[in-house]
Structures are given as C-alpha cells and as structure tokens.
Design a protein around this motif. Structure first.
Motif, PDB file in Angstrom:
ATOM      1  N   ARG A  72       0.794  -1.218   0.000  1.00 16.87           N
ATOM      2  CA  ARG A  72       0.000   0.000   0.000  1.00 16.87           C
ATOM      3  C   ARG A  72       0.826   1.268   0.000  1.00 16.87           C
ATOM      4  O   ARG A  72       1.874   1.367   0.600  1.00 16.87           O
ATOM      5  CB  ARG A  72      -0.925   0.026   1.201  1.00 16.87           C
ATOM      6  CG  ARG A  72      -2.029   1.030   1.064  1.00 16.87           C
ATOM      7  CD  ARG A  72      -3.069   0.955   2.147  1.00 16.87           C
ATOM      8  NE  ARG A  72      -3.240  -0.340   2.761  1.00 16.87           N
ATOM      9  CZ  ARG A  72      -3.830  -1.373   2.215  1.00 16.87           C
ATOM     10  NH1 ARG A  72      -4.321  -1.253   1.010  1.00 16.87           N
ATOM     11  NH2 ARG A  72      -3.948  -2.489   2.849  1.00 16.87           N
ATOM     12  N   TYR A  73       0.268   2.186  -0.737  1.00 17.17           N
ATOM     13  CA  TYR A  73       0.742   3.555  -0.768  1.00 17.17           C
ATOM     14  C   TYR A  73       0.818   4.026   0.694  1.00 17.17           C
ATOM     15  O   TYR A  73      -0.191   4.105   1.385  1.00 17.17           O
ATOM     16  CB  TYR A  73      -0.303   4.312  -1.566  1.00 17.17           C
ATOM     17  CG  TYR A  73      -0.167   5.788  -1.686  1.00 17.17           C
ATOM     18  CD1 TYR A  73       1.044   6.416  -1.492  1.00 17.17           C
ATOM     19  CD2 TYR A  73      -1.267   6.556  -2.033  1.00 17.17           C
ATOM     20  CE1 TYR A  73       1.139   7.781  -1.629  1.00 17.17           C
ATOM     21  CE2 TYR A  73      -1.181   7.910  -2.173  1.00 17.17           C
ATOM     22  CZ  TYR A  73       0.027   8.514  -1.960  1.00 17.17           C
ATOM     23  OH  TYR A  73       0.108   9.840  -2.086  1.00 17.17           O
ATOM     24  N   ARG A  74       2.030   4.260   1.163  1.00 16.43           N
ATOM     25  CA  ARG A  74       2.245   4.480   2.592  1.00 16.43           C
ATOM     26  C   ARG A  74       1.398   5.592   3.211  1.00 16.43           C
ATOM     27  O   ARG A  74       0.827   5.446   4.273  1.00 16.43           O
ATOM     28  CB  ARG A  74       3.718   4.790   2.857  1.00 16.43           C
ATOM     29  CG  ARG A  74       4.530   3.558   3.093  1.00 16.43           C
ATOM     30  CD  ARG A  74       5.854   3.955   3.648  1.00 16.43           C
ATOM     31  NE  ARG A  74       6.511   4.925   2.779  1.00 16.43           N
ATOM     32  CZ  ARG A  74       7.815   4.927   2.531  1.00 16.43           C
ATOM     33  NH1 ARG A  74       8.570   4.023   3.066  1.00 16.43           N
ATOM     34  NH2 ARG A  74       8.330   5.837   1.750  1.00 16.43           N
ATOM     35  N   MET A  76      -1.301   6.486   2.475  1.00 20.06           N
ATOM     36  CA  MET A  76      -2.709   6.142   2.532  1.00 20.06           C
ATOM     37  C   MET A  76      -3.012   5.139   3.645  1.00 20.06           C
ATOM     38  O   MET A  76      -4.142   5.027   4.092  1.00 20.06           O
ATOM     39  CB  MET A  76      -3.131   5.557   1.189  1.00 20.06           C
ATOM     40  CG  MET A  76      -4.557   5.843   0.829  1.00 20.06           C
ATOM     41  SD  MET A  76      -4.835   5.351  -0.838  1.00 20.06           S
ATOM     42  CE  MET A  76      -4.560   6.871  -1.703  1.00 20.06           C
TER      43      MET A  76
END
Lengths: 207, 430
Positions: A72-74, A76
């Motif tokens: 995951r997009y950190r 986010m």
C-alpha cells in the motif's frame, strides 16, 4: 469508528483488504449495487462505496473503503485504517498465495487499526471450487486460531456476500452496544432482506 | 519585458465556451487579476522548492515563450505536415494548441517523443526502426528466458493486464489474443529492462502502457515510445507512493492559492491532503476520461513536459533515484537550443526529481473546480467525493476541462517566464 450523523442514526466505516485480484472490488459492487463486473479494473489508490441499511429502527450508513491489493501507498495506510470499525480480509480459495498473505494483512490491521477491531475472514470465488487450492478445513483452522469468523462467498453468483457484511456489522454493533446502552434497544438485529440472506451454504462457517 | 498581456484579458471571455455550466461557479470564484496573483504566488511557492535555476536555461525558456505566443491554427496536425516543422519544439507547440489527427498519431508520436529525430531521412528511419526492433526483441527474450527471477512480478503484471481496458474493443479479447500478449510483453519488457532488478512496479502501470500498445501496431515502437514517455518518471513506479504524496500536496497548494474557500472546505473534511487524487497523478487522469480522451491528455502531457517553464524539484527523502542524469540538459539539447553550461538541480544530499507534469496538476485542478460548488453545497466528505469521481468516470465535459487546463498552463508558462525576465524590476504581484 461508529459516528452519529444527522441524516443517519449511525455511520460506520469498513475496510476491505487482501491480495490483488481476490475480488475485493466485486464484493463491494455486489454488496452496494448488486453488480458484478467481469471487466473490472485494477483498483488504484482507494475507492469507496456506501450502502444504507436498516437495523431495527435505526438507519445505518456503511461506508466501505476498497483499496489496491499491492503493497500500500504508505501515506494512505494511516488514512485507510483510521477510524475503521471493522475489516473484511479477503482471499481467493483458488490461490494459496493469497491465503498465505492473510497473516501479513492481519499484522497490518493490528498495527494501524484500532485495537480489537472486528475482522471477518472471507474466502471468495467459491464458484470456482473445481480450482480450489485452500481446503475449507485449513481456512477454518486458521480463522479459529486467530479468533476470526470465516465465510466463503461468491461475488459472481451473489452467494453469501450479504452475509459476510452482516456478520461484520453484527459484531461491530455488538461490541459497540456493550459501551453504548442506547443502541441496545435495536437488538436483536434484523437486517433488511435484500438478496441472498436466505442462501447459506454448508461451507459457510461461523466461528 | 512586460508581463504578458493575458493578465488584462477577462478569463471568461478568452475561453469562448458557451456551456453555461462551465463558465460557472468554478471560474467565477477567481477573477483574472486574482488568478495572475495566485499563479504568481503558486509559482513562488514552487520556486522555494527549486534549488537552482540557471540563467542560461531561463533564456531557453524565453525562446519557448516566444514560440508559444505565436498564432496557431486549431486544425489538428496530420502526418503530411511533419516536414513543415523546423524543430521538435515547434511540432510540440502546434500539437499543444491543435492536437493530432487520431489516425496519424502512430506516425507523429515518435517524433513528438524524440524517438525519431525530426530531420531523419527515410532510409535512416528504416535503419533506426530495425535497430529498435532488434534491441526490443533481445530485451524481451532476456526476461522470457529467465522466468524464475521475474516470476512474482510477472504474475502481478499478468493480473493487471488481465484487468486493463477490457471494456474497449481493442482489449475485448481472449488472453491468448495478440493484443493481450502485446500489452503483457511491452509492460514486462519495460519493467525487466528499465527498472533495476524488478524493484519497482506499481499497479496501474499497464493502464499507461495500453495507450502506447493501442496507438502503435509495432510492439517495438510502442516500447520505444513508452520508454521515452517514462524518462524521469521512474519514481511513480514505487508503490510506496512518495512521488504521489508530493504531487497531491502540490495540488493542495494550488487549490489553497487559487480557491481558498474550497481549500478550507477540503480541510474541514479531512481531504486537503488530496489523497483521493492519487489515481489522477499516476495515470494522468486516464480513468477519469474515455480512452480516446485520455490519449489526447497523454499527448498534451508529452508536450507540456517539453514546454514546462521550469522544472520543479520535489524532494523524496526515501526514494532511490535512477542512475541516469536528470534529463533537462539532454532534453534541451534534443530541442537544439543554444549551449548552456550550468548543471541542473538535483545534486544535493536530498534526492530529487524534476517535476514536469505541471499540466496534469492544472488539469486535475480544473476537473475538481468543475464540481466544487456542488461539493460544498452538498457538504460531501472525502469518500463521497472519491465515490463521485469513480461513478462519473468518462462523463465529464472533457473539451472544456482540457481547454481550461491548457489555459492555466499557458498562463503559467508565460507568467513564469516573464518573472525570470522581470525579476530585476519591481515584481509586485506577490
């Protein structure tokens, strides 16, 4: 997080997690719009859908966050788990890899989510049972060991999707009711009957 | 030099858009004078993030500005006109204003992207195409013959290809169809060849690749053009998404300056980090528009990267940069500008990337601006706005949003350059 809204009696935030391609977006579209899209696109970033349900006399809005299954997009991650009242961890019964990742997802939600957040483990795509790689007993054992409820679904056939969400919401309401007595008046829980409520397979196991 | 006279124009009139929905709330919030002030302020905030700015590069961009201000026809460019352009820059500026006839993109994009030099002879072009083809074939065989090393990432790419643009006629095919295989091959070859050790891959990449696969019949030319498009863009492939935090933050800054009321609304809704626009930046808004519309956006992105008045350094403390040098110099050389001597920014202890997708930023702003009144009126939350954009995909008033985005870019490029020339004088906009 369960919040009180002017328009609704309650608003709850649910999150869908699990590896890429296990069918999270289709579970979401089946639950919120009764749609299945065989040409669905890879989820990028985050997506949302909502559905309003009636629980007793209470009107509840469920706001469901769907996300990409890849790492995951950190930035986010925090936003994603913050205030989540419950989670569905989804794997594909035809993919051992996606089942092996459950531990990683559990770790992530325990790290970023609120303590003790209710979680339901979902084995999706049981319409493809001839390709099954994850035996029911294995998934049940894992769920039992980790104090999770386990259910198998098919977003394609619209089987048990409603139930999976209902298990989670029931758990949330129950745990919420323990601290907020005003909600107790709406128990026992009766969900609006929408689609597959009466359709329960033997393989659907509730711990 | 005086400030370019767009500041005296009424922005509404210059749009010449008849749709009343369009000239609406979004635009009325900011009059043209405020807009100039705001753009200048935005420029300043960007400049603070820019480590160096050499005079020689500034002069090159003044040249762009002059070219940019020349009158241009609105007729889309056809391949028969290619010979009439003296430089890649000139071709780019004409394309920015008028676009390219869709059937001629296959022949024009390689020039636009610098894969073929504009003055290449027909025989040299054949030789170059042959060379590109053999290189591509060799690279493709390399990963195909070493599947173990690449197994997991290839599996991920396959899953993504399987869900890329399947609603379009081109990709409504079985998984053994040449179109599907071509998308997989070009995507995998790029990741295997141009990304060190398969270390970076982000879901959504195949959405970018599909644009090139659809335009080019030749697999190797699709790859060569994709490779040029991705120059300096490697950071977007990092799934940790630091590149996007920076891009989303820039959009937030732009809204804060251009439309403070809307920014306050976003702040109150815990949305001012603009995370819900992540997809827009990764795919240059491809999922927001139809496939054909997004080709036009990509075309404009290619040009505006060439034209971007100033590369802006955004710092990524956790990002490992690609080994090749920042391409500002090579870009300028390829546009046959005069010599310059100063090094581009980016040698500090921080790692940086030249951010050139200013146009994507402006287009994103205009897409949001289109609905800002409705959002405020309905008091939408961040998830609700995100849901709105998922459902409204492909239904936006594309021509108007594109035009507004281009207008903002035109203002930016001219104002920015004027600033460079005028900075010795009293620059009073801020």
């Amino acid at each position: 997080m369960v919040t009180i809204d002017e328009e609704f009696d309650m608003v709850i935030k649910l999150v869908l997690i699990g590896d890429t391609g296990v069918g999270k977006s289709n579970l979401l579209s089946r639950y919120t719009r009764d749609e299945f899209n065989s040409e669905s696109k890879t989820t990028i970033g985050v997506d949302f859908a909502t559905r309003t349900i009636q629980i007793g006399k209470k009107k509840m809005k469920t706001q469901i966050w769907d996300t990409a299954g890849q790492e995951r997009y950190r930035a986010m991650t925090n936003a994603y788990y913050r205030g989540a009242a419950g989670a569905l961890i989804v794997f594909d019964i035809c993919s051992l890899n996606s089942f092996d990742s459950i531990g990683r997802w559990l770790q992530e939600i325990r790290e970023y989510g609120d303590p003790g957040v209710p979680i339901v483990l979902v084995g999706n795509k049981f319409d493809l049972k001839h390709l099954r790689q994850v035996p029911i007993s294995t998934a049940e054992l894992f769920a039992h060991e980790n104090s999770l409820k386990y259910i198998e679904t098919s977003a394609l056939l619209n089987s048990n999707v409603e139930s999976a969400f209902q298990f989670l919401i029931t758990e949330i309401i129950n745990s919420f009711s323990q601290v907020h007595k005003d909600i107790q008046e709406c128990t026992p829980l009766t969900f609006e009957d929408r689609s597959d409520l009466s359709f329960r397979r033997k393989c659907c196991v509730i711990n | 030099m005086k400030i370019f006279n767009f500041k005296s124009k009424d922005r509404h009139n210059s749009l010449s858009v008849s749709n009343s929905d369009v000239a609406s709330p979004d635009i009325k919030t900011v009059n043209s004078k405020q807009m100039i002030k705001s753009i200048s302020a935005f420029e300043t905030s960007l400049r603070e993030k820019t480590s160096h700015w050499s005079k020689s590069i500034s002069e090159h961009y003044l040249h762009i500005q002059q070219k940019f201000k020349e009158k241009h026809s609105n007729k889309p460019i056809s391949s028969s006109q290619l010979a009439s352009f003296k430089s890649r820059l000139e071709l780019g500026i004409h394309t920015f204003h008028s676009g390219i006839i869709s059937s001629d993109r296959e022949s024009i994009w390689p020039y636009l992207l610098g894969v073929y030099p504009l003055n290449i002879s027909p025989s040299d072009k054949v030789k170059l195409a042959f060379k590109l083809d053999s290189e591509y074939t060799a690279e493709k065989h390399r990963w195909q013959s070493n599947p173990l090393k690449s197994k997991s990432i290839l599996g991920l790419i396959y899953k993504d290809v399987d869900r890329t643009d399947r609603y379009t006629p081109y990709f409504s095919v079985s998984n053994d169809h040449p179109h599907f295989i071509k998308l997989f091959n070009v995507s995998a070859t790029y990741i295997a060849t141009d990304v060190p050790d398969y270390s970076l891959y982000v879901q959504g990449f195949t959405d970018i690749v599909s644009i090139f696969v659809v335009i080019f019949e030749s697999e190797s030319l699709a790859y060569a053009c994709l490779k040029e498009f991705m120059v300096d863009q490697l950071s977007i492939l990092d799934p940790k998404g630091d590149a996007f935090s920076a891009r989303c933050a820039l959009l937030g800054s732009l809204i804060e300056i251009l439309d403070p009321a809307f920014f306050r609304f976003l702040e109150a809704n815990d949305a001012s980090n603009m995370l819900f626009t992540y997809r827009w930046f990764l795919l240059n808004l491809k999922r927001e528009f139809t496939f054909d519309q997004s080709i036009r956006v990509f075309e404009t992105v290619i040009i505006t990267r060439l034209l971007a008045a100033k590369p802006v350094s955004i710092f990524f403390p956790n990002f490992i940069p690609e080994t090749k040098e920042c391409s500002i110099e090579s870009q300028i050389q390829s546009m046959q500008f005069p010599e310059h001597s100063n090094s581009p920014p980016g040698n500090e202890a921080h790692l940086s990337e030249a951010y050139k997708d200013i146009f994507t930023l402006f287009l994103s702003y205009q897409l949001l601006a289109m609905y800002r009144r409705e959002f405020i009126k309905k008091r939408l939350t961040m998830p609700e706005m995100c849901e709105f954009f998922s459902e409204a995909s492909g239904t936006h008033n594309f021509e108007v949003i594109l035009k507004l985005g281009k207008n903002l870019f035109s203002q930016y490029i001219c104002e920015n350059l004027s600033f460079e020339a005028d900075k010795e004088n009293d620059y009073v906009y801020i």
